[in-house]
Design an enzyme around this catalytic site. Structure first.
Site, PDB file in Angstrom:
ATOM      1  N   GLU A   1      44.416   3.240 -18.908  1.00 33.91           N
ATOM      2  CA  GLU A   1      44.073   4.649 -19.127  1.00 33.91           C
ATOM      3  C   GLU A   1      44.811   5.587 -18.173  1.00 33.91           C
ATOM      4  OE1 GLU A   1      42.044   2.130 -19.115  1.00 33.91           O
ATOM      5  OE2 GLU A   1      40.291   2.418 -20.399  1.00 33.91           O
TER       6      GLU A   1
ATOM      7  N   LYS B   1      23.794  -7.101  -7.059  1.00 39.83           N
ATOM      8  CA  LYS B   1      22.771  -6.281  -6.387  1.00 39.83           C
ATOM      9  C   LYS B   1      21.770  -7.210  -5.731  1.00 39.83           C
ATOM     10  CE  LYS B   1      23.496  -2.314  -9.251  1.00 39.83           C
ATOM     11  NZ  LYS B   1      23.614  -2.214 -10.693  1.00 39.83           N
TER      12      LYS B   1
ATOM     13  N   TRP C   1      24.442  -3.495  -2.473  1.00 36.06           N
ATOM     14  CA  TRP C   1      25.540  -4.037  -3.271  1.00 36.06           C
ATOM     15  C   TRP C   1      26.383  -5.007  -2.444  1.00 36.06           C
ATOM     16  CZ3 TRP C   1      27.960   0.690  -6.314  1.00 36.06           C
ATOM     17  CH2 TRP C   1      27.005   1.164  -7.216  1.00 36.06           C
TER      18      TRP C   1
HETATM   19  P1  AMP Z   1      44.102  -2.851 -17.190  1.00 41.90           P
HETATM   20  O1  AMP Z   1      43.837  -1.602 -17.914  1.00 41.90           O
HETATM   21  O2  AMP Z   1      44.118  -4.069 -18.058  1.00 41.90           O
HETATM   22  O3  AMP Z   1      45.293  -2.772 -16.316  1.00 41.90           O
HETATM   23  O4  AMP Z   1      42.840  -3.081 -16.226  1.00 41.90           O
HETATM   24  C1  AMP Z   1      42.466  -2.124 -15.275  1.00 41.90           C
HETATM   25  C2  AMP Z   1      41.446  -2.693 -14.336  1.00 41.90           C
HETATM   26  O5  AMP Z   1      42.002  -3.791 -13.605  1.00 41.90           O
HETATM   27  C3  AMP Z   1      40.981  -1.748 -13.271  1.00 41.90           C
HETATM   28  O6  AMP Z   1      40.004  -0.846 -13.734  1.00 41.90           O
HETATM   29  C4  AMP Z   1      40.466  -2.697 -12.201  1.00 41.90           C
HETATM   30  O7  AMP Z   1      39.152  -3.141 -12.488  1.00 41.90           O
HETATM   31  C5  AMP Z   1      41.415  -3.862 -12.323  1.00 41.90           C
HETATM   32  N1  AMP Z   1      42.461  -3.765 -11.303  1.00 41.90           N
HETATM   33  C6  AMP Z   1      43.716  -3.300 -11.437  1.00 41.90           C
HETATM   34  N2  AMP Z   1      44.398  -3.400 -10.281  1.00 41.90           N
HETATM   35  C7  AMP Z   1      43.544  -3.918  -9.372  1.00 41.90           C
HETATM   36  C8  AMP Z   1      43.637  -4.247  -7.982  1.00 41.90           C
HETATM   37  N3  AMP Z   1      44.755  -4.093  -7.290  1.00 41.90           N
HETATM   38  N4  AMP Z   1      42.531  -4.739  -7.384  1.00 41.90           N
HETATM   39  C9  AMP Z   1      41.374  -4.917  -8.056  1.00 41.90           C
HETATM   40  N5  AMP Z   1      41.234  -4.636  -9.366  1.00 41.90           N
HETATM   41  C10 AMP Z   1      42.295  -4.142 -10.016  1.00 41.90           C
END
Ligand code: AMP
Length: 546
Positions: free
Chosen positions: A330, A439, A444
């Site tokens: 997004e 939780k 958290w």
């Molecule tokens: P996508 O749209 O498939 O790229 O997924 C996005 C989601 O991936 C984010 O909202 C996070 O939950 C997770 N995400 C992306 N980069 C990281 C990161 N460096 N560390 C932790 N979670 C991440």
């Protein structure tokens, strides 16, 4: 009074024009699906992209039509993107790792008219073809020598198809807010949702990605996007590299350690980007062969949290700078990158590693806040967790066809679904997905912190933490572990390794060993599936509490 500057719409195809004029000879090297290494350059890519546009135009594809691509990273896929963009049509990258039913669902939802596909995916498309009424033609990204017999509608080999056009064609011009690309989120609940990038948002995002405090990309770089073009807009790199005149190396379908190493080394890649899983495979390969990384300067790691041990290996052992990045489909997708501001520039050793665990600070063009469940802003003290919300020039304002309804708060911020802290210098750290937070006793617990610590154990390959129901505390953490090949450890070994490195009440109540942890189509741990597997699990601490 308005400014008196020229109206120069930010159109993506201007990027390939610029690359072809100022960096025409810069190499674009690909591992082809057919096998051999293929070499071309930006001058040639532009010429052939013009033929793609001309040929699509002849097939009746118009402004706003969706053209699907189901393909690995290669020069042909790049030509398709620019050809589609230059016509004002919309590239719709389809993730082949989705289940076939999801693939047909998103193609139908997007109403794609043409499908550009690699040879790899012909069997999948042949099995789905009856369910894809909107597709009028299948263009197979190969030449006639490799084109198999297929019953797919109007199927044609890409090389034959573009050979029917001479490239004497002018890009279309239109408003910069026109849709450019489309990518569906791999949501774990409900149907996938379509994110629609505009030419303007893509161009601004690519400029942002190049900043020195972002990916620091220049014409002196050789960039290898291992992140596929179908994953979150290729993290911008299919546009950023030509915009900066950087050479490109496209890995095709081979992402194992040996294949990636071969490209890094043979083509002197200076900068690369992918999810942690890919780097895990590379590091295992390097360890087992004793190979080094003499040319690689920096690696962007994102998509899921980069384990501390991985950062340490790259930085200390191989002299490669790790840029931990966070973003989402997004957001085009870049949201933050962990580069060192002057306040942190002198950090060394563990303190530096601690900082690099964070997902970093947002570049210009992205605004952030953390809030409680009622939308109240929380302090930037590096400790308080809250829902992470974002606003910016390349952040979505709604999903395709209005799915999911109104997704912005009253200040125009989008709720990322992530939970994070912000520190006083604006460094963000993800602690969890909101729905994965554990939780315990009203507080958290960050599953990511525990996972990162567990994978620091030398025998652990992968770790995931989920909350298990608990009579006293509501939920307590269970640590699920995959051991490295041939390695063994007891629960006590693992817990002893972790003790003292996190708060006592964050320590997992139990450890479970499994052969495999389920992953999503974009390589993230599928916590929902894992919770399902362990839904009847009883923690050893349960009895004592009852
Ligand atoms: P996508 O749209 O498939 O790229 O997924 C996005 C989601 O991936 C984010 O909202 C996070 O939950 C997770 N995400 C992306 N980069 C990281 C990161 N460096 N560390 C932790 N979670 C991440």
């Amino acid at each position: 009074m308005l400014g008196l500057m020229q109206d120069w719409p930010l159109l993506c195809h201007r990027i390939i024009d610029h690359a072809a004029i100022h960096h025409a000879e810069r190499p674009v090297i690909s591992r082809s699906i057919e096998g051999p290494i293929h070499k071309t350059n930006y001058g040639q890519i532009r010429k052939r992209a013009l033929r793609v546009a001309q040929r699509l135009d002849r097939d009746g594809i118009k402004l706003g039509d969706r053209v699907a691509t189901l393909a690995w990273n290669s020069w042909r896929h790049l030509e398709c993107w620019y050809g589609i963009l230059g016509l004002g049509a919309i590239y719709h990258t389809v993730n082949p790792r989705l289940f076939p039913d999801q693939i047909s669902w998103i193609i139908n939802h997007a109403e794609d008219r043409v499908m550009m596909t690699d040879l790899t995916f012909l069997p999948c498309l042949e099995s789905l073809a009856d369910k894809l009424p909107s597709i009028e033609r299948y263009v197979v990204l190969t030449d006639s020598a490799h084109m198999p017999a297929t019953k797919l509608k109007n199927a044609v080999a890409y090389e034959d198809w573009i050979a029917e056009a001479d490239g004497d064609f002018a890009w279309k011009t239109f408003d910069e807010n026109t849709a450019a690309g489309m990518c569906y989120t791999s949501g774990t609940t409900g149907n996938p949702k379509g994110v629609v990038y505009s030419h303007r948002s893509n161009v601004l995002h690519s400029m942002t990605a190049s900043f020195a405090d972002a990916m620091d990309c220049s014409s002196r770089d050789v960039v290898m996007p291992v992140v596929p073009m179908f994953h979150a807009n290729c993290w911008g790199l299919a546009l950023t590299a030509p915009m900066q005149g950087a050479a490109l190396v496209m890995p095709g379908c081979k992402m194992d350690g040996a294949s990636i190493y071969e490209l890094l080394n043979d083509y002197r890649v200076t900068f690369t980007a992918a999810v942690p899983t890919v780097w895990l495979m590379l590091l295992q390969y390097l360890e087992s062969t004793g190979s080094k990384l003499p040319y690689l300067e920096r690696v962007v790691i994102g998509g899921s949290a980069c384990p501390r041990a991985m950062t340490q290996k790259f930085e200390d052992h191989y002299g490669v700078r790790v840029i931990h990045a966070w973003g989402m489909t997004e957001m085009s997708p870049l949201g933050s990158l962990c580069t060192l501001k002057p306040e942190y520039a002198d950090l060394q050793g563990d303190a530096k590693l601690d900082l690099l665990q964070k997902q970093g600070h947002p570049p210009f063009g992205v605004e952030m806040k953390i809030t409680d469940d009622n939308g109240k802003e929380l302090p930037w003290d590096g400790k308080t967790f809250g829902r992470l919300k974002v606003r910016g020039a390349s952040v979505t304002k709604s999903y395709y066809k209005g799915d999911g309804g109104d997704i912005l708060d009253d200040q125009g911020f989008f709720d990322t679904g992530d939970v994070a802290t912000m520190d006083r210098y604006g460094y963000m750290q993800i602690t969890d997905r909101a729905k994965d937070v554990i939780k315990s006793g009203g507080e958290w617990i960050s599953s990511i912190d525990i996972e990162n610590l567990a994978v620091g154990h030398p025998k652990v390959a992968e770790a995931a933490v989920i909350g298990i129901r608990h009579p006293k505390w509501d939920e307590r953490p269970l640590l699920v572990i995959v051991m490295k090949k041939g390695e063994k450890a007891s629960k006590k070994d693992i817990l002893d390794f972790m003790a003292g490195k996190i708060a006592k009440w964050w320590m997992p109540d139990d450890v479970a060993f499994v052969d495999e942890i389920p992953h999503t189509a974009t390589g993230k741990i599928q916590k929902m599936a894992l919770r399902d597997i362990f839904k009847d699990y009883v923690l050893p601490t349960t009895e004592a509490a009852e």
